[in-house]
Design an enzyme around this catalytic site. Structure first.
Site, PDB file in Angstrom:
ATOM      1  CE  LYS A 106      -0.727  -3.755   9.668  1.00 11.80           C
ATOM      2  NZ  LYS A 106      -1.593  -5.094   9.785  1.00 11.80           N
ATOM      3  CE1 TYR A 131      26.399   2.873 -12.392  1.00 12.14           C
ATOM      4  CE2 TYR A 131      24.011   2.882 -11.774  1.00 12.14           C
ATOM      5  CZ  TYR A 131      25.243   3.306 -11.569  1.00 12.14           C
ATOM      6  OH  TYR A 131      25.643   4.564 -10.950  1.00 12.14           O
TER       7      TYR A 131
HETATM    8  C1  LIG Z   1      -2.863  -5.016   9.219  1.00 11.67           C
HETATM    9  C2  LIG Z   1      -3.970  -5.611   9.701  1.00 11.67           C
HETATM   10  C3  LIG Z   1      -5.086  -5.220   9.295  1.00 11.67           C
HETATM   11  C4  LIG Z   1      -5.514  -4.257   8.014  1.00 11.67           C
HETATM   12  O1  LIG Z   1      -5.301  -5.094   6.881  1.00 11.67           O
HETATM   13  P1  LIG Z   1      -5.579  -4.498   5.509  1.00 11.67           P
HETATM   14  O2  LIG Z   1      -5.169  -5.660   4.528  1.00 11.67           O
HETATM   15  O3  LIG Z   1      -4.404  -3.297   5.222  1.00 11.67           O
HETATM   16  O4  LIG Z   1      -6.887  -3.855   5.254  1.00 11.67           O
HETATM   17  C5  LIG Z   1      -6.429  -5.761   9.862  1.00 11.67           C
HETATM   18  N1  LIG Z   1      -6.177  -6.555  10.844  1.00 11.67           N
HETATM   19  C6  LIG Z   1      -5.032  -7.086  11.434  1.00 11.67           C
HETATM   20  C7  LIG Z   1      -4.960  -7.672  12.403  1.00 11.67           C
HETATM   21  C8  LIG Z   1      -3.921  -6.413  10.737  1.00 11.67           C
HETATM   22  O5  LIG Z   1      -2.548  -6.949  11.368  1.00 11.67           O
END
Ligand SMILES: *Cc1c(COP(=O)(O)O)cnc(C)c1O
Length: 378
Positions: free
Chosen positions: A35, A255
């Site tokens: 994702k 800055y």
């Molecule tokens: C994002 C997500 C993961 C992966 O999590 P990590 O901490 O990056 O390994 C696993 N399961 C679900 C439901 C997620 O939303």
């Protein structure tokens, strides 16, 4: 000539990290979570490196559609499920697996339809209190799913741990116990573990593990970093020195004179700033890798450049690593008051500003630093 800033994605590291995940959870299948544009790495760029995963987890239909376009035939799971009936239509066309975490989604699935039915992952809220059916409704939801004519196979059972990054936290055992009790004796594969649980809670591995962060080479814990867990950074953010300034003792940098030099300092200006994804709130002293050693950031970065104290000889054009193979991204995140996930994800909004290339692994030459007068631009 383009700006010297480059985001390098290391395909070999992705492959090695996936192998590591597999070796730690050898009885489980691996759903690679990609994702947020593969945690800022670029979905199209990581797909080769993660091609051996048993499936992919995405947050939206667009990401799923892109994976199908790229030729992915393995299961793709929409981690938040569908948001509307139109989504469901599209998900069916793309042959996606769906998370079903609430009543509305269950009703959508119960509408009559002609296209092929999806496989569903029934998500139970065992204590995270984000997505999922409450434990007391789990069984009824599962029975309704099973009653759907032609559902592609048994529904899978899924939950998510709130405190996996603190493996000792009592909430982990509680969530695991609750999930086990709810699903006892019922058919269907189970899935619980994210990266932290995969790494530290073997009792959570079940049938499918769902690693994200670790596949990109970073650790979900404060310590150790990815390297200490046998992982390899999949992203290097690299730039170079574009200017040097000899600043006398008492002189200021940036800055508002955000940094004041206590002593004479040779200041290097690097082409990378917050507009490129480098965190504005990185503390002074955040390490930057130049010519084989760490040198400290001076004051907050500007939009497209930052200042670093050149504590050893370094010249215009010398390569600079902001994070990656020599400098753990976890360290930059911690020094910036954020988590590694977030720092990496920022790079998705910055991909216009950076040049991406798939780079095979080769060591960056480490130049030994010859002695020089401290603080002087050699
Ligand atoms: C994002 C997500 C993961 C992966 O999590 P990590 O901490 O990056 O390994 C696993 N399961 C679900 C439901 C997620 O939303």
């Amino acid at each position: 000539m383009p700006r010297p800033l480059k985001l390098l994605i290391h395909g070999a590291a992705l492959r090695a990290n996936l192998r590591r995940a597999r070796s730690l959870a050898s009885a489980s299948r691996v759903l690679a979570v990609v994702k947020a544009d593969a945690y800022g790495h670029g979905l199209a760029r990581v797909v080769q490196g993660l091609a051996e995963a048993d499936g992919f987890g995405v947050a939206c239909l667009e990401e799923a559609a892109l994976l199908r376009e790229l030729g992915v035939r393995r299961p793709i799971l929409l981690l938040e499920g569908c948001f509307s009936g139109a989504d469901l239509e599209r998900a069916r066309e793309l042959k996606l697996d769906l998370v079903v975490h609430q009543e509305e989604q269950l009703r959508m699935l119960e509408q009559p339809c002609t296209t092929s039915p999806p496989r569903v992952w029934l998500k139970i809220n065992t204590g995270m209190n984000r997505l999922g059916f409450p434990p007391q409704d789990a069984r009824a939801a599962w029975e309704r799913l099973r009653a759907l004519a032609g559902l592609a196979g048994e529904p899978l059972w899924m939950t998510h741990l709130a405190c996996a990054a603190q493996p000792e936290h009592p909430a982990n055992a509680e969530q695991l116990r609750l999930f086990k009790n709810l699903t006892r004796g019922l058919p269907g594969p189970r899935s619980i573990a994210n990266s932290a649980a995969l790494l530290e809670l073997p009792e959570s591995h079940a049938d499918w593990v769902r690693p994200g962060l670790m596949l990109y080479g970073a650790a979900p814990f404060e310590k150790p970093h990815g390297a200490g867990l046998g992982l390899h950074p999949a992203m290097t953010l690299r730039s170079s020195i574009i200017a040097r300034q000899q600043v006398p003792a008492g002189g200021q940098v940036g800055y508002g004179g955000a940094w004041r030099c206590e002593r004479a300092t040779c200041v290097g200006i690097v082409a990378c700033g917050y507009g490129d994804g480098y965190p504005w709130n990185a503390r002074a002293g955040t390490p930057i890798w130049i010519n084989g050693r760490r040198m400290p950031l001076l004051g907050p970065p500007a939009m497209d450049m930052l200042a670093v104290a050149l504590e050893a000889p370094a010249h215009i054009g010398d390569p600079v690593e902001l994070w990656g193979k020599h400098l753990p991204v976890e360290e930059v995140a911690a020094s910036s008051g954020t988590i590694t996930h977030e720092l990496l994800c920022r790079m998705q909004s910055c991909q216009r500003a950076v040049e991406l290339e798939e780079e095979e692994d080769g060591p960056v030459a480490e130049t030994p630093s010859p002695g020089a007068r401290p603080g002087a631009c050699a």
